[in-house]
Structure formats: structure tokens, C-alpha cells
Write an enzyme that holds these catalytic residues in place. Structure first.
Site, PDB file in Angstrom:
ATOM      1  N   THR A 478       0.796  -1.211   0.000  1.00 25.30           N
ATOM      2  CA  THR A 478       0.000   0.000   0.000  1.00 25.30           C
ATOM      3  C   THR A 478       0.835   1.270   0.000  1.00 25.30           C
ATOM      4  O   THR A 478       0.361   2.317  -0.414  1.00 25.30           O
ATOM      5  CB  THR A 478      -0.887   0.003   1.262  1.00 25.30           C
ATOM      6  OG1 THR A 478      -0.072  -0.438   2.358  1.00 25.30           O
ATOM      7  CG2 THR A 478      -2.046  -0.950   1.098  1.00 25.30           C
ATOM      8  N   ARG A 660      -6.745  14.138   3.411  1.00 24.69           N
ATOM      9  CA  ARG A 660      -5.463  14.547   2.827  1.00 24.69           C
ATOM     10  C   ARG A 660      -4.735  13.369   2.185  1.00 24.69           C
ATOM     11  O   ARG A 660      -4.744  12.263   2.713  1.00 24.69           O
ATOM     12  CB  ARG A 660      -4.599  15.116   3.944  1.00 24.69           C
ATOM     13  CG  ARG A 660      -3.270  15.629   3.470  1.00 24.69           C
ATOM     14  CD  ARG A 660      -2.763  16.551   4.537  1.00 24.69           C
ATOM     15  NE  ARG A 660      -1.465  17.081   4.198  1.00 24.69           N
ATOM     16  CZ  ARG A 660      -0.593  17.442   5.148  1.00 24.69           C
ATOM     17  NH1 ARG A 660      -0.896  17.298   6.414  1.00 24.69           N
ATOM     18  NH2 ARG A 660       0.558  17.948   4.791  1.00 24.69           N
ATOM     19  N   ILE A 661      -4.122  13.639   1.060  1.00 22.23           N
ATOM     20  CA  ILE A 661      -3.330  12.616   0.368  1.00 22.23           C
ATOM     21  C   ILE A 661      -1.866  12.755   0.791  1.00 22.23           C
ATOM     22  O   ILE A 661      -1.250  13.805   0.614  1.00 22.23           O
ATOM     23  CB  ILE A 661      -3.462  12.769  -1.163  1.00 22.23           C
ATOM     24  CG1 ILE A 661      -4.920  12.626  -1.599  1.00 22.23           C
ATOM     25  CG2 ILE A 661      -2.575  11.749  -1.877  1.00 22.23           C
ATOM     26  CD1 ILE A 661      -5.554  11.286  -1.297  1.00 22.23           C
ATOM     27  N   LEU A 662      -1.314  11.694   1.346  1.00 24.54           N
ATOM     28  CA  LEU A 662       0.072  11.752   1.827  1.00 24.54           C
ATOM     29  C   LEU A 662       1.063  11.590   0.685  1.00 24.54           C
ATOM     30  O   LEU A 662       2.174  12.109   0.736  1.00 24.54           O
ATOM     31  CB  LEU A 662       0.314  10.661   2.882  1.00 24.54           C
ATOM     32  CG  LEU A 662      -0.575  10.739   4.129  1.00 24.54           C
ATOM     33  CD1 LEU A 662      -0.258   9.588   5.080  1.00 24.54           C
ATOM     34  CD2 LEU A 662      -0.397  12.074   4.843  1.00 24.54           C
ATOM     35  N   GLN A 670      -3.304   2.605  -5.009  1.00 22.38           N
ATOM     36  CA  GLN A 670      -4.301   1.854  -4.244  1.00 22.38           C
ATOM     37  C   GLN A 670      -5.659   1.892  -4.919  1.00 22.38           C
ATOM     38  O   GLN A 670      -6.387   0.903  -4.939  1.00 22.38           O
ATOM     39  CB  GLN A 670      -4.411   2.426  -2.832  1.00 22.38           C
ATOM     40  CG  GLN A 670      -3.223   2.080  -1.974  1.00 22.38           C
ATOM     41  CD  GLN A 670      -3.488   2.428  -0.528  1.00 22.38           C
ATOM     42  OE1 GLN A 670      -4.342   1.832   0.116  1.00 22.38           O
ATOM     43  NE2 GLN A 670      -2.777   3.389  -0.017  1.00 22.38           N
ATOM     44  N   VAL A 735      -6.690   5.362   2.354  1.00 24.32           N
ATOM     45  CA  VAL A 735      -7.220   5.079   1.014  1.00 24.32           C
ATOM     46  C   VAL A 735      -7.800   3.667   0.995  1.00 24.32           C
ATOM     47  O   VAL A 735      -8.934   3.453   1.369  1.00 24.32           O
ATOM     48  CB  VAL A 735      -6.132   5.267  -0.067  1.00 24.32           C
ATOM     49  CG1 VAL A 735      -6.757   5.268  -1.445  1.00 24.32           C
ATOM     50  CG2 VAL A 735      -5.379   6.572   0.146  1.00 24.32           C
ATOM     51  N   GLU A 737      -9.656   0.437   0.835  1.00 23.76           N
ATOM     52  CA  GLU A 737     -10.807  -0.297   0.315  1.00 23.76           C
ATOM     53  C   GLU A 737     -11.801   0.522  -0.492  1.00 23.76           C
ATOM     54  O   GLU A 737     -12.558  -0.033  -1.294  1.00 23.76           O
ATOM     55  CB  GLU A 737     -11.504  -1.023   1.476  1.00 23.76           C
ATOM     56  CG  GLU A 737     -10.688  -2.224   1.926  1.00 23.76           C
ATOM     57  CD  GLU A 737     -10.972  -2.653   3.353  1.00 23.76           C
ATOM     58  OE1 GLU A 737     -11.635  -3.667   3.526  1.00 23.76           O
ATOM     59  OE2 GLU A 737     -10.526  -1.974   4.284  1.00 23.76           O
TER      60      GLU A 737
END
Ligand code: MOS
Length: 770
Positions: A478, A660-662, A670, A735, A737
């Protein structure tokens, strides 16, 4: 030491959010990342599992005398001679969970085909397999029961799924249906599915006196440690579970399955390290599956498209050896605003192994039904499917009444529709063509809960200026290694290259199961908390050190960057972390942080080296006040040859809000994975269970079809990327599933749009379209 050019102070650029490459990518590409079965051990012996070939009955005789004479044989364990193991009650998912309560090799009873009935250990894998082939088992066979139907007299209604109510009623659906302008009522079915990760499950067990180490393919080293301790009756402190790399889990490595424990038992018996690999065929019976589901869905609405009632009745199967329920209706409780609702779950016990979570348990099959039904309703009403969903947008969580922590679903519909070109869609089925081919456009909502659990992490700074940050979490492919390194880099003021993030050992600070898409949301605050506190200690060390150029300076005047601590207004005045630690004779500075627990006080200075702090106490109250849920919109284009019935998903657009997207690269990957498995669910995946024998007759990757490269075309992933202000200071919900949710419905809806055929039974194979 290097004093080089010091760049002027600027707003420190964050690494978090950047699409940096995977920090473990090079290892993986070189084949140097070692998975459980690949860890070398001296003097290792090999175990193979013997499994029942009937689905119900008793073992009459298990004849091992010939096998015992086979070359290389070390031991054969059966119910006649295996050590006794403790049975564990289910329900404590905080501590650890067994996939299946039934303890193997303790009695002659058989409850399902593929049940473990023996373990053969030999010098080599080949010798173990050969010896296993010589074991003769005779049975007293009974007729298994594996069929489920929606009105089954054997069905019962379970109350809860991990604390969530499974039988829910709101308002009065009967009255609402009677008064409705429009009503649709249909049955949807999904088949048994299997996880089929690339890496099949495997365990290597090594005893050193009374210390046990298991190298395991697991999504939860802490859970596995606790379950192994309980079943073997030894202290948790005597066990180490190690899982540095996992080749996909999708739920089948979330709970502990008996092969891991049997490897430890076998290693004890032969007094050698033992490797036990679950074969691809055995993966179909040894670590769970997704139940078949039969879902009756009824919707009613006003002429204007306002939902007036939803009824969702699910029948699924569970086993005789434990209970796991596919909770299809949980999403239905909250996805749309609707005053009258009835959600029912029936379950039937059958003679298979126990089902287990798989790729959004509940949401994936449940939303196939709900989002297909919404599409049917849209056609019935003559309202655009996107518009219908906006009309029924839930402004608060309809089940709990709580406000959302953050929700950008309308933005997802809009962004996705724009990117897809939805406005150019002619809604009439069969109206869009490309030469001989029928083209279909369909959409569905995506959603998955924003879970967060207590987690902890340790940050260590060494005198050479490098840092190690660790937590007993996982990277199932992931991107955990990468995003946690990014979090630590920003918090420590160190470049990514000088940080090593370590995970996957039960001796590390506690972290939850890498399931429920919660790892980023849970572990990142702990990583950040420990790293920030470590950085503060570095600054204080400089301020208090008479020999430091920063001696006596105010804390607020100090910046850190690139492993250096310096004056904001005079960047040349400062020193590196390494200089500071070395001069103070500190080989290491260390901080451990526990995030988001009810535990009250930070323990400072337990041994004057490790500082333990609690972070995120305020977030506990937020967890009570808000509903945390991720949302998205899925848009699919299909291309179908009318005479072949073959469906190609030629285009897919996914607009997702997960806070937020890291890291945009790993996050996107993903979602790509989720959509790919969603296409598999829609068109290919099905495990056939033979009703007579109770045996899965699909049990390899030649028969269990998953999408390959040629089945996946153009996928566009769009992220809202707005921090969730209540889940944590970082704002990430995780993120995982959500990517698969809604995909099967979007594809099925596109197929209807292309062909005018409404297929309510997954997978949608060509025969169903001819
Ligand atoms: Mo996931 S099915 O919660 O591992």
C-alpha cells in the site's frame, strides 16, 4: 564538519503530499525484499498440511504407517497425537482474532472440505509432500449442507458486526412503499469470492528455548502474537512475529489462521525451524473467503426522485466452525437521506470454512446491489443517475445523526462527471455505438468508513544524524513504508534519505490490524507525534548547551531543516543534529508516542532515555462527535460486442475524497488496485461450490479469473485532497478499500446502458449477455 552554503530561510517545503517513489521500491524490484517463506533458516524442516476431502462427517481411520517409513520423514501430526491447543473465544479484535474458532487436530470431526487434519514434517518439501501422499484417510461421510436461499428455514438473524447493528429499522417502510409514486424491487446476487493475493500464506516458526519467532505473512503482527500466545498457552513476551513484506492480503491475512500456529506446534515437536507454506489450492480453504450473498432490495421515491423508503435484506452464509457475516446492508443505513429504512441480515450456517473480511467486506457486494438499484430507479424516474444521487445526498449521517467530519461527495460527482464527459451521455440504452460495438456509460457512488484506532510509534535519532522510526504496522503493498517516512521527514526536519521507517515486528510499538483501511489514519499521528517530540528535544538540547551556537536562544527563533538546527533570522548560526549529539556524548535520542488513546498522562523519563508521550487526546472527543466516512464517484465505460457478449471496460474515472493525500503516487496505486479488483468482481471472479460434495471446484488461478493487464485500460484517479479536520492533525482518512466500492455497480450500470440488459447476478460473464 561541513559548513557549506546555507540557504536562506523559507517556508519549509513539505515532503508529505509529494508523489515520491516507494522507499522500498528498489528492494522489491531487485527481488531483495524477503517475504515470510523466504527468510533463510539453518537446519530448516518442511511441513505440509493434510486436509479433509469430505465436507461433513468423521475420520474413521487415519493410516500413517507407510508415510512414517518414507525418506526424510520427521513427524506426522494428526488428531491422534497432536499436542492440545487452547480454544479461543472470538470478539476481541483489539487484541487479536482467529480466522476460525475450531481448533484443528483435536478431534475426528470434519465440518468442511479442506479442514486441516494432519501436518507432515520432513527434511525437504518434496519428502514432506511425498509422505503426505502416503497417508490414507477413511471417513464416515454425511451429506454436507452448502446451499443458501433467501427464505432458508435455517437462517438466523445475527445482531452485530464488530459493534455495528445488523438489523436496523427507521420510520415505516411498509407505509412508505404503499404511498410511493415509484417503487422498484429486485434481487441481486454475488458469488463466493477468494482473495488470491500473489503471495500465498506462509509461516516459518523458530523456537529458541522457550522463545518463539514466527516469520509470517500477516496483516497484523500484534494480533498474531496474541492469538499464538493464547492458543499455545505461552506468554506474549515470549513470542515475536515478523512480517516485513506482505504480497497482498485483501483481508485473508487479517485474522490469524491455524497454519501459523500449526507451524509453531510442528517446530516444537521436531525441535527444528519449520517452514509451512499454504499452497495455492489450500488458499481456497485455509484463510477464508467472501460469502455468496442474496440481496433483496426495494426502493421507493417521489416523482421528483426523493427516496421515501429503502429495504435491504441480505442472506449470506457462514460456517459451522465460527461466525463471520458479510455485512451488506451497513452502507445502506447511511449512504442516502431517506426517512424510512429497513436493513436485515440473515445468515445460514453451511459446511465450508469460515468466511472472513475481503476487499471492503459488506460495502463491495452491498453496494453492487444498492447502486444497481439506484440506477434502475433513475431509469424508472427518467432522472440522470448522478442527479438522483445528488437529490438524495445525506447532509448528516442518516443512521447516527452525527455530522460528517468532512464530506466532498458532491464535488466528487462533479469532478468525475466532468473528467468522464458524462454530459455527453445519451441515456437511452443501446444508443451509443462505435461501429459494431455497443458503448455503455455507468456510474455509482463509492464509500468506505474512515476508521482510526490507537497506535504508537518510536522515533530514534542517532549521533550520525540518521533517524529510525518504527511501529508494528504493515505495508501490504500500500505504501506504508513510504508515507510514514514522509511524515517523519517533515516532523524531524530530516531528508527522506536519512530516515529509515521500520515496521512489521510485534516487538515494535503497538499498531492496529492493517485492515479496514485504517493504517495511515491510525499510525501517521503516532509517527508525527514521536518525531515532533524528538525534534523538540533536539532544539531544547541545543538551547541548554553552553557550547552550542544556539545556547540560550528562544525556542520560537529556531528552525530545523535538513538535519540542522539554526536561527530563523540568521541561518548560518546553528549546527547539525550530529554535531549536537556527538558533543553531548549522546549516542541516541529516543521518543515513543501513543496516539489517540484514552490513556491520560504522558510518562516522561521512565528510564531517562525513552520518553513516552500521548498525542491526540483531543481527537478522542472528535471521534465521538463526528461521522468519519470517505466518499467518491465511479464512472465506467464499457464496450461490448453484441454477438460475443464480451465486456471490455475501456475507460474508468474515479473521483475520491479520503481527506489529505500523503503521497499521490501510492494513493493512486491503491485506487487503481481497487478498481482492477472491482472489474474482476463485476466480470470474472467466482468460486464455484459443488452442492453435492461441498467442495470448492474452482481452486487455482487458471479457474479463478482476475483481471490481467489486458483487461484494464485507461483509469483516471482524481483526489479531492482536502484534510479531514477532525480525524487527526494530519487529516488523512486512509485510502485502501474505497477503491473497489461501487465499481461492480458502475460496470453493471454501464452494461445496462450499452445493452438494455440488467444483470443482477455477478459476475457478468458473456453467457449472461447472450
Ligand atoms: Mo481489509 S478486507 O479490512 O483487510
Amino acid at each position: 564538519m561541513s559548513s557549506g552554503v546555507i540557504s536562506p530561510p523559507k517556508e519549509r517545503e513539505q515532503v508529505v503530499g509529494k508523489p515520491i517513489n516507494r522507499v522500498d521500491g528498489r528492494l522489491k524490484v531487485m527481488g531483495a525484499a524477503s517475504y515470510a517463506a523466504e527468510i533463510p533458516q539453518e537446519n530448516i524442516a518442511h511441513a505440509v498440511l493434510i486436509q479433509s476431502t469430505i465436507a461433513k462427517g468423521r475420520i474413521k481411520n487415519i493410516e500413517t504407517s507407510e508415510a512414517e517409513k518414507a525418506p526424510g520423514i520427521l513427524t506426522i501430526l494428526t488428531h491422534l497425537n497432536a499436542p492440545k491447543l487452547n480454544q479461543m473465544q472470538q470478539g476481541d479484535i483489539v487484541k487479536g482474532a482467529l480466522g476460525e474458532k475450531l481448533v484443528p487436530l483435536q478431534s475426528d470431526e470434519v465440518f468442511y472440505d479442506g479442514q486441516h487434519i494432519g501436518v507432515v514434517v520432513a527434511e525437504t518439501l518434496e519428502e514432506a509432500k511425498y509422505a503426505a501422499s502416503l497417508v490414507r484417510v477413511t471417513y464416515e461421510e454425511e451429506k454436507p449442507s452448502v446451499e443458501i436461499e433467501s427464505e432458508s428455514p435455517k437462517a438466523y438473524q445475527p445482531k452485530q458486526f464488530f459493534g455495528e447493528e445488523l438489523q436496523v429499522q427507521r420510520g415505516d417502510v411498509t407505509k412508505a412503499f404503499a404511498a410511493a409514486d415509484v417503487k422498484i424491487e429486485q434481487t441481486y446476487t454475488t458469488p463466493i469470492e477468494h482473495h488470491n493475493p500473489m503471495e500465498s500464506s506462509a509461516s516459518i516458526a523458530v523456537w529458541n528455548d522457550n522463545q518463539l519467532t514466527i516469520y509470517d505473512a500477516t496483516q497484523w503482527v500484534i494480533g498474531t502474537r496474541n492469538v499464538v500466545a493464547y492458543t499455545l498457552g505461552i506468554p506474549e513476551e515470549s513470542i515475536r512475529i515478523i512480517s516485513h513484506f506482505v504480497g497482498g492480503g485483501f483481508g485473508c491475512k487479517g485474522f490469524t489462521w491455524w497454519h501459523s500456529i500449526l507451524a509453531a506446534v510442528a517446530a516444537r515437536v521436531v525441535s527444528r525451524p519449520v517452514k509451512l507454506m499454504v499452497t495455492r489450492q489450500q488458499m481456497f480453504t485455509s484463510c477464508g473467503h467472501r460469502s455468496r450473498t442474496i440481496q433483496q432490495l426495494a426502493l421507493s421515491a417521489t416523482k421528483n426522485g426523493k427516496l421515501t423508503a429503502i429495504k435491504h435484506v441480505t442472506t449470506s452464509q457462514t460456517s459451522e466452525v465460527d461466525e463471520f457475516i458479510e455485512p451488506c446492508g451497513l452502507t445502506t443505513r447511511m449512504l442516502y437521506a431517506c426517512p424510512n429504512l429497513k436493513v436485515v441480515h440473515h445468515v445460514v450456517r453451511v459446511n465450508t470454512g469460515n468466511p472472513t473480511p475481503m476487499r471492503a467486506p459488506g460495502e463491495a457486494p452491498g453496494m453492487f446491489a444498492l447502486e444497481s438499484a439506484l440506477d434502475e430507479l433513475a431509469y424508472e424516474l427518467g432522472i440522470d443517475p448522478v442527479e438522483l444521487r445528488i437529490i438524495n445526498h445525506a447532509d448528516v449521517n442518516p443512521h447516527t445523526g452525527k455530522p460528517w467530519s468532512s464530506k466532498y461527495l458532491k464535488e466528487c460527482y462533479q469532478l468525475g462527471a466532468e473528467r468522464f464527459g458524462w454530459s455527453r451521455r445519451n441515456p437511452t440504452p443501446g444508443s451509443m455505438r462505435d461501429s459494431d460495438y455497443l458503448i455503455g456509460w455507468g456510474m455509482a457512488t463509492a464509500t468506505y468508513p474512515g476508521y482510526r484506532s490507537p497506535a504508537s510509534a518510536k522515533a530514534q535519532l542517532f549521533a550520525d544524524g540518521r533517524a529510525v522510526v518504527s511501529s508494528a504496522t504493515h505495508d501490504l503493498g500500500t505504501g506504508t513504508y513510504t508515507v510514514m517516512t514522509q511524515i517523519a521527514a517533515d516532523a524531524l526536519g530530516l531528508p527522506v534519505e536519512r530516515i529509515e521507517f521500520k515496521l512489521g515486528e510485534s516487538s515494535m510499538p503497538l499498531a492496529p490490524v492493517a485492515g479496514g483501511s485504517q493504517s495511515a489514519a491510525s499510525v501517521a499521528p503516532a509517527v508525527q507525534g514521536s518525531a515532533q517530540e524528538l525534534r523538540s528535544r533536539v532544539i531544547r538540547l541545543a538551547i541548554d548547551d553552553e557550547s552550542s551556537p544556539l545556547y540560550g536562544v528562544a525556542q520560537e527563533a529556531i528552525l530545523t531543516e535538513n538535519g540542522r538546527v539554526f536561527l530563523k533570522n540568521e541561518p548560518s548560526r546553528g549546527e547539525t543534529y550530529a554535531e549536537l549529539l556527538q558533543r553531548n556524548n549522546l549516542p541516541i535520542l529516543e521518543v515513543e508516542a501513543i496516539a489517540n488513546t484514552a490513556a491520560s498522562e504522558s510518562q516522561q523519563n521512565s528510564d531517562n532515555k525513552v520518553v513516552r508521550i500521548c498525542v491526540g487526546k483531543d481527537e478522542n472527543s472528535d471521534q465521538q462527535q463526528y461521522a468519519f466516512q470517505s466518499f467518491g464517484a465511479q464512472f465506467a465505460e464499457v464496450r461490448i460486442h453484441p454477438r460475443l457478449g464480451q465486456v471490455r471496460v475501456t475507460r474508468f474515472v474515479s473521483a475520491i475524497d479520503v481527506g489529505r493525500i500523503l503521497n499521490h503516487k501510492t494513493a493512486r496505486s491503491q485506487i487503481l488496485g481497487g478498481i482492477t479488483f472491482g472489474i474482476g468482481m463485476a466480470l470474472m471472479e467466482e468460486t464455484v461450490l459443488d452442492q453435492q460434495s461441498g467442495r470448492f471446484v474452482v481452486r487455482n488461478l487458471a479457474d479463478y479469473h482476475v483481471p490481467v493487464q489486458a483487461d484494464v485500460s485507461d483509469i483516471d484517479v482524481l483526489f479531492i485532497d482536502k484534510p479531514d479536520p477532525h480525524i487527526s492533525p494530519i487529516g488523512v482518512r486512509g485510502v485502501g478499500e474505497i477503491g473497489i466500492t461501487g465499481v461492480a455497480a458502475a460496470v453493471a450500470n454501464a452494461i445496462y446502458h450499452a445493452t438494455g440488459k440488467r444483470i443482477r447476478e455477478l459476475p457478468i460473464t458473456p453467457d449472461k449477455l447472450l
